[in-house]
Design a protein around this motif. Structure first.
Motif, PDB file in Angstrom:
ATOM      1  N   ALA A 191     -31.154 -44.695  29.499  1.00  0.00           N
ATOM      2  CA  ALA A 191     -32.450 -44.044  29.262  1.00  0.00           C
ATOM      3  C   ALA A 191     -32.924 -43.342  30.529  1.00  0.00           C
ATOM      4  O   ALA A 191     -33.345 -42.179  30.488  1.00  0.00           O
ATOM      5  N   ALA A 192     -32.807 -44.034  31.655  1.00  0.00           N
ATOM      6  CA  ALA A 192     -33.277 -43.474  32.929  1.00  0.00           C
ATOM      7  C   ALA A 192     -32.526 -42.191  33.270  1.00  0.00           C
ATOM      8  O   ALA A 192     -33.113 -41.211  33.740  1.00  0.00           O
ATOM      9  N   LYS A 193     -31.211 -42.188  33.010  1.00  0.00           N
ATOM     10  CA  LYS A 193     -30.396 -40.991  33.284  1.00  0.00           C
ATOM     11  C   LYS A 193     -30.873 -39.792  32.470  1.00  0.00           C
ATOM     12  O   LYS A 193     -30.684 -38.650  32.864  1.00  0.00           O
ATOM     13  N   ALA A 194     -31.456 -40.085  31.307  1.00  0.00           N
ATOM     14  CA  ALA A 194     -31.932 -39.008  30.439  1.00  0.00           C
ATOM     15  C   ALA A 194     -33.410 -38.709  30.669  1.00  0.00           C
ATOM     16  O   ALA A 194     -33.996 -37.870  29.986  1.00  0.00           O
ATOM     17  N   GLY A 195     -34.020 -39.436  31.630  1.00  0.00           N
ATOM     18  CA  GLY A 195     -35.430 -39.205  31.930  1.00  0.00           C
ATOM     19  C   GLY A 195     -36.390 -39.985  31.046  1.00  0.00           C
ATOM     20  O   GLY A 195     -37.553 -39.619  30.899  1.00  0.00           O
ATOM     21  N   PHE A 196     -35.896 -41.074  30.458  1.00  0.00           N
ATOM     22  CA  PHE A 196     -36.742 -41.904  29.590  1.00  0.00           C
ATOM     23  C   PHE A 196     -36.737 -43.353  30.079  1.00  0.00           C
ATOM     24  O   PHE A 196     -36.052 -43.692  31.037  1.00  0.00           O
ATOM     25  N   ARG A 197     -37.480 -44.188  29.397  1.00  0.00           N
ATOM     26  CA  ARG A 197     -37.444 -45.620  29.636  1.00  0.00           C
ATOM     27  C   ARG A 197     -37.015 -46.320  28.367  1.00  0.00           C
ATOM     28  O   ARG A 197     -37.268 -45.812  27.276  1.00  0.00           O
ATOM     29  N   ALA A 198     -36.395 -47.483  28.508  1.00  0.00           N
ATOM     30  CA  ALA A 198     -36.070 -48.283  27.328  1.00  0.00           C
ATOM     31  C   ALA A 198     -37.356 -48.511  26.548  1.00  0.00           C
ATOM     32  O   ALA A 198     -38.416 -48.750  27.142  1.00  0.00           O
ATOM     33  N   GLY A 199     -37.278 -48.376  25.235  1.00  0.00           N
ATOM     34  CA  GLY A 199     -38.469 -48.543  24.400  1.00  0.00           C
ATOM     35  C   GLY A 199     -39.117 -47.230  24.011  1.00  0.00           C
ATOM     36  O   GLY A 199     -39.907 -47.183  23.064  1.00  0.00           O
ATOM     37  N   ALA A 200     -38.773 -46.161  24.729  1.00  0.00           N
ATOM     38  CA  ALA A 200     -39.316 -44.836  24.373  1.00  0.00           C
ATOM     39  C   ALA A 200     -38.638 -44.341  23.096  1.00  0.00           C
ATOM     40  O   ALA A 200     -37.513 -44.740  22.794  1.00  0.00           O
ATOM     41  N   LEU A 201     -39.325 -43.484  22.357  1.00  0.00           N
ATOM     42  CA  LEU A 201     -38.743 -42.922  21.136  1.00  0.00           C
ATOM     43  C   LEU A 201     -37.442 -42.186  21.455  1.00  0.00           C
ATOM     44  O   LEU A 201     -37.352 -41.472  22.452  1.00  0.00           O
ATOM     45  N   TYR A 202     -36.452 -42.374  20.575  1.00  0.00           N
ATOM     46  CA  TYR A 202     -35.118 -41.830  20.823  1.00  0.00           C
ATOM     47  C   TYR A 202     -34.982 -40.361  20.399  1.00  0.00           C
ATOM     48  O   TYR A 202     -34.012 -39.701  20.697  1.00  0.00           O
ATOM     49  N   LYS A 203     -35.947 -39.887  19.648  1.00  0.00           N
ATOM     50  CA  LYS A 203     -36.011 -38.459  19.316  1.00  0.00           C
ATOM     51  C   LYS A 203     -37.479 -38.076  19.368  1.00  0.00           C
ATOM     52  O   LYS A 203     -38.348 -38.947  19.489  1.00  0.00           O
ATOM     53  N   LYS A 204     -37.761 -36.788  19.273  1.00  0.00           N
ATOM     54  CA  LYS A 204     -39.156 -36.340  19.379  1.00  0.00           C
ATOM     55  C   LYS A 204     -40.012 -36.952  18.265  1.00  0.00           C
ATOM     56  O   LYS A 204     -41.162 -37.293  18.470  1.00  0.00           O
ATOM     57  N   GLN A 205     -39.416 -37.066  17.092  1.00  0.00           N
ATOM     58  CA  GLN A 205     -40.104 -37.621  15.911  1.00  0.00           C
ATOM     59  C   GLN A 205     -41.396 -36.896  15.598  1.00  0.00           C
ATOM     60  O   GLN A 205     -42.460 -37.512  15.459  1.00  0.00           O
ATOM     61  N   LYS A 206     -41.269 -35.598  15.519  1.00  0.00           N
ATOM     62  CA  LYS A 206     -42.418 -34.756  15.204  1.00  0.00           C
ATOM     63  C   LYS A 206     -41.908 -33.608  14.349  1.00  0.00           C
ATOM     64  O   LYS A 206     -40.837 -33.066  14.621  1.00  0.00           O
ATOM     65  N   LYS A 207     -42.641 -33.263  13.313  1.00  0.00           N
ATOM     66  CA  LYS A 207     -42.219 -32.143  12.475  1.00  0.00           C
ATOM     67  C   LYS A 207     -42.289 -30.843  13.256  1.00  0.00           C
ATOM     68  O   LYS A 207     -43.130 -30.684  14.147  1.00  0.00           O
ATOM     69  N   LEU A 208     -41.426 -29.902  12.877  1.00  0.00           N
ATOM     70  CA  LEU A 208     -41.404 -28.601  13.546  1.00  0.00           C
ATOM     71  C   LEU A 208     -42.684 -27.799  13.305  1.00  0.00           C
ATOM     72  O   LEU A 208     -43.380 -28.003  12.320  1.00  0.00           O
ATOM     73  N   THR A 209     -42.937 -26.889  14.210  1.00  0.00           N
ATOM     74  CA  THR A 209     -43.952 -25.847  14.059  1.00  0.00           C
ATOM     75  C   THR A 209     -45.334 -26.408  13.672  1.00  0.00           C
ATOM     76  O   THR A 209     -45.748 -26.362  12.510  1.00  0.00           O
ATOM     77  N   ASN A 210     -45.997 -26.944  14.669  1.00  0.00           N
ATOM     78  CA  ASN A 210     -47.348 -27.508  14.459  1.00  0.00           C
ATOM     79  C   ASN A 210     -47.400 -28.504  13.312  1.00  0.00           C
ATOM     80  O   ASN A 210     -48.343 -28.514  12.519  1.00  0.00           O
ATOM     81  N   ASN A 211     -46.322 -29.310  13.247  1.00  0.00           N
ATOM     82  CA  ASN A 211     -46.296 -30.391  12.266  1.00  0.00           C
ATOM     83  C   ASN A 211     -46.226 -29.930  10.814  1.00  0.00           C
ATOM     84  O   ASN A 211     -46.557 -30.685   9.904  1.00  0.00           O
ATOM     85  N   THR A 212     -45.793 -28.673  10.609  1.00  0.00           N
ATOM     86  CA  THR A 212     -45.670 -28.183   9.232  1.00  0.00           C
ATOM     87  C   THR A 212     -44.306 -28.527   8.628  1.00  0.00           C
ATOM     88  O   THR A 212     -44.125 -28.458   7.412  1.00  0.00           O
ATOM     89  N   GLY A 213     -43.341 -28.845   9.494  1.00  0.00           N
ATOM     90  CA  GLY A 213     -41.986 -29.115   9.008  1.00  0.00           C
ATOM     91  C   GLY A 213     -41.256 -27.857   8.590  1.00  0.00           C
ATOM     92  O   GLY A 213     -40.248 -27.906   7.894  1.00  0.00           O
ATOM     93  N   LYS A 214     -41.777 -26.717   9.046  1.00  0.00           N
ATOM     94  CA  LYS A 214     -41.165 -25.427   8.695  1.00  0.00           C
ATOM     95  C   LYS A 214     -40.563 -24.765   9.925  1.00  0.00           C
ATOM     96  O   LYS A 214     -41.269 -24.389  10.848  1.00  0.00           O
ATOM     97  N   PRO A 215     -39.239 -24.586   9.923  1.00  0.00           N
ATOM     98  CA  PRO A 215     -38.622 -23.902  11.063  1.00  0.00           C
ATOM     99  C   PRO A 215     -38.926 -22.407  11.064  1.00  0.00           C
ATOM    100  O   PRO A 215     -39.047 -21.799  10.001  1.00  0.00           O
ATOM    101  N   LEU A 216     -39.049 -21.841  12.258  1.00  0.00           N
ATOM    102  CA  LEU A 216     -39.264 -20.401  12.389  1.00  0.00           C
ATOM    103  C   LEU A 216     -38.013 -19.692  12.875  1.00  0.00           C
ATOM    104  O   LEU A 216     -37.922 -18.470  12.816  1.00  0.00           O
ATOM    105  N   TRP A 217     -37.063 -20.473  13.391  1.00  0.00           N
ATOM    106  CA  TRP A 217     -35.855 -19.916  14.000  1.00  0.00           C
ATOM    107  C   TRP A 217     -34.670 -20.843  13.738  1.00  0.00           C
ATOM    108  O   TRP A 217     -34.860 -22.033  13.489  1.00  0.00           O
TER     109      TRP A 217
END
Ligand SMILES: [Zn+2]
Length: 248
Positions: free
Chosen positions: A34-60
């Protein structure tokens, strides 16, 4: 370690996709990785947020290249396994594609699997622009096309990548000019924007990521631009046929 098994398998435009989406709530376990990737153990493993202002709609749709792994047949499986084993640092992408199939690691809103419902496309970490609201991580779907093997392998991997890119553009109602490169976002981050999207996709910035390097095929901007346009033409062909199929 044994090969991992997909949760679901489906087809996109003739390409088999093995769905192995990182579950919501997954957290970093190994503190040194985790530290090598700039995180700490226990931090979320992905962003876990919908794309584009939380709409879940990709623009690109963003195209990347990564290296073929020697003596491995199913490279996408190996990359997915490395992701699950915390060996990919902070890289999280939607699809890895090679000559035989694709592996899906993040929700892309395909509606093809119960883990990937329509309108659920989520943010990845691939564009090098962190959490910039209008940046590539928070607005685009990512495809890592695995190349740098034999000519036959690379031709097929590139073709499979084009098929998936076309289908995603079609699915999300995006025109061909919403197909961009990692380097497009590098320029964006550097404050360089061009009215010609292809120019921005292939404008090198010294010391920064030049990607998709194997599709560009050269560090020369003019040659890279020519090859990028050729790839785009291939995607356009598949996109046109999706549109035609849908209109039947
Ligand atoms: Zn890249």
């Amino acid at each position: 370690m044994a090969q991992i098994k997909p949760n679901n398998t489906y087809k996109i435009n003739g390409v088999t996709v093995n769905e192995k989406i990182i579950p919501d709530g997954t957290r970093w376990k190994n503190s040194s990785k985790a530290a090598k990737a700039g995180f700490r153990a226990g931090a979320l493993y992905k962003k876990q947020k919908k794309l584009t202002n939380n709409t879940g709609k990709p623009l690109w749709v963003t195209i990347h290249n990564t290296d073929d792994i020697k003596n491995v047949r199913d490279d996408g499986e190996q990359y997915t396994r490395a992701t699950y084993n915390e060996n990919m640092k902070s890289a999280r992408v939607h699809f890895f594609v090679d000559d035989i199939c694709a592996w899906q690691n993040l929700k892309a809103g395909t509606g093809k699997s119960k883990n990937d419902r329509e309108g659920s496309a989520e943010a990845g970490w691939h564009a090098g622009d962190s959490s910039v609201t209008s940046g590539g991580n928070l607005t685009s779907l990512s495809i890592e096309i695995i190349m740098n093997d034999t000519k036959a392998h690379d031709r097929k991997a590139r073709d499979n990548g084009a098929r998936i890119a076309a289908w995603l553009l079609w699915k999300h109602g995006l025109p061909i000019d919403r197909l961009v490169t990692h380097t497009y976002w590098v320029n964006n981050s550097a404050g360089k924007t061009f009215s010609d999207v292809d120019r921005q996709c292939t404008n090198p910035i010294a010391g920064k990521k030049w990607c998709p390097a194997y599709i560009f095929g050269s560090s020369n901007q003019k040659k890279a631009l020519r090859r990028w346009k050729k790839f785009k033409k291939l995607v356009q062909k598949y996109l046109d046929s999706e549109i035609a199929k849908a209109g039947e």
